[in-house]
Design an enzyme around this catalytic site. Structure first.
Site, PDB file in Angstrom:
ATOM      1  N   ASN A   1      -0.493  -0.017  -4.320  1.00  8.21           N
ATOM      2  CA  ASN A   1       0.748  -0.315  -3.608  1.00  8.21           C
ATOM      3  C   ASN A   1       1.030  -1.808  -3.559  1.00  8.21           C
ATOM      4  OD1 ASN A   1       1.440   2.361  -2.840  1.00  8.21           O
ATOM      5  ND2 ASN A   1      -0.159   2.304  -1.295  1.00  8.21           N
TER       6      ASN A   1
ATOM      7  N   GLU B   1       5.649  -4.455   7.666  1.00  4.68           N
ATOM      8  CA  GLU B   1       6.295  -4.895   6.425  1.00  4.68           C
ATOM      9  C   GLU B   1       7.187  -3.814   5.843  1.00  4.68           C
ATOM     10  OE1 GLU B   1       4.961  -6.290   1.916  1.00  4.68           O
ATOM     11  OE2 GLU B   1       3.454  -5.874   3.434  1.00  4.68           O
TER      12      GLU B   1
ATOM     13  N   GLY C   1      -0.628  -5.277   3.315  1.00  4.17           N
ATOM     14  CA  GLY C   1      -1.294  -4.776   4.507  1.00  4.17           C
ATOM     15  C   GLY C   1      -2.717  -5.264   4.622  1.00  4.17           C
TER      16      GLY C   1
ATOM     17  N   GLY D   1       1.198   0.827   7.172  1.00  5.81           N
ATOM     18  CA  GLY D   1       1.298   0.700   5.727  1.00  5.81           C
ATOM     19  C   GLY D   1       1.855   1.959   5.101  1.00  5.81           C
ATOM     20  N   VAL D   2       2.000   1.928   3.793  1.00  4.68           N
ATOM     21  CA  VAL D   2       2.522   3.078   3.064  1.00  4.68           C
ATOM     22  C   VAL D   2       1.432   4.142   2.947  1.00  4.68           C
ATOM     23  CG1 VAL D   2       3.391   3.872   0.841  1.00  4.68           C
ATOM     24  CG2 VAL D   2       4.150   1.681   1.764  1.00  4.68           C
ATOM     25  N   GLY D   3       1.774   5.384   3.269  1.00  6.22           N
ATOM     26  CA  GLY D   3       0.791   6.454   3.111  1.00  6.22           C
ATOM     27  C   GLY D   3       0.943   7.563   4.120  1.00  6.22           C
ATOM     28  N   ASN D   4       0.304   8.700   3.825  1.00  7.02           N
ATOM     29  CA  ASN D   4       0.428   9.897   4.649  1.00  7.02           C
ATOM     30  C   ASN D   4      -0.166   9.731   6.037  1.00  7.02           C
ATOM     31  OD1 ASN D   4       1.672  11.141   2.562  1.00  7.02           O
ATOM     32  ND2 ASN D   4       0.181  12.769   2.294  1.00  7.02           N
TER      33      ASN D   4
END
Length: 213
Positions: free
Chosen positions: A196, A106, A200, A80-83
């Site tokens: 976001n 995705e 996810g 997923g999106v993120g650090n």
């Protein structure tokens, strides 16, 4: 997102797909040629805390492999999106205990370049390429060489619960809040503002083999 002319990048000998987008000509009102990149601010580079969490995740995955709960060849990763998810992929690129991975996700971010540079990415299936401006520039400059590593699928396929369950994924998504009962909020800030999205947590997490928040 990446420009529409890159929407389908298929590895012909492994997956069904075409190196172009099928469009009904009657729906086209005009074509605009541009050298402008998509507007993407990029994401912050993983910090020390993110790398520490990432190393814990990799140690857990290796523990599961040792006990035959994950195959030695690994399972495809969803990121997923993120650090933290970015840090996990960066750590895999630097860790000699991981030889090669595949991705079924995705969204793909700049961390994919770490895997490409270390020659550890077998293949990546995704719906969107959310690169930073620097990542977009590199992707376009190396598109001819990189197209054999990517396939972009519609969200109806990439986020399909049955497909996710059948493939068996290791998923990594961002948590905003968690409680002692295992409930996780990964979408809303203060109950109303969307962070976001719910892709996810709503699709991948509920159907994966190993789940990380």
């Amino acid at each position: 997102m990446i420009n529409s002319h890159c929407l389908f990048i298929a590895k012909q000998n492994l997956f069904t797909g075409t190196p172009y987008v099928r469009v009904n000509p009657e729906k086209i009102k005009g074509i605009v040629l541009t050298n402008e990149y998509d507007s993407s601010p990029g994401f912050k580079k993983p910090d020390e805390a993110s790398f520490k969490i990432a190393n814990h995740i990799l140690e857990f995955i290796l523990h599961e492999i040792k006990h035959d709960r994950i195959p030695k060849s690994l399972l495809p990763f969803q990121s997923g999106v993120g650090n933290v998810a970015n840090a996990v992929l960066a750590c895999i690129a630097r860790d000699n205990r991981f030889k090669a991975i595949e991705m079924y996700t995705e969204v793909i971010q700049d961390s994919i370049f770490d895997l490409l540079d270390s020659d550890k990415l077998r293949f990546a299936s995704t719906t969107a390429l959310t690169f930073s401006p620097e990542g977009q520039k590199r992707f376009h400059e190396q598109l001819h060489d990189l197209k054999s590593k990517f396939i972009l699928r519609p969200m109806e396929i990439s986020n399909n619960p049955e497909v996710i369950r059948r493939i068996g994924l290791i998923t990594m998504n961002t948590a905003l809040e968690a409680d002692i009962y295992g409930n996780v909020n990964s979408t809303h800030v203060l109950g109303s503002s969307m962070m976001n999205g719910i892709g996810g947590s709503g699709d991948f997490t509920r159907n994966a083999v190993r789940i990380f928040f």
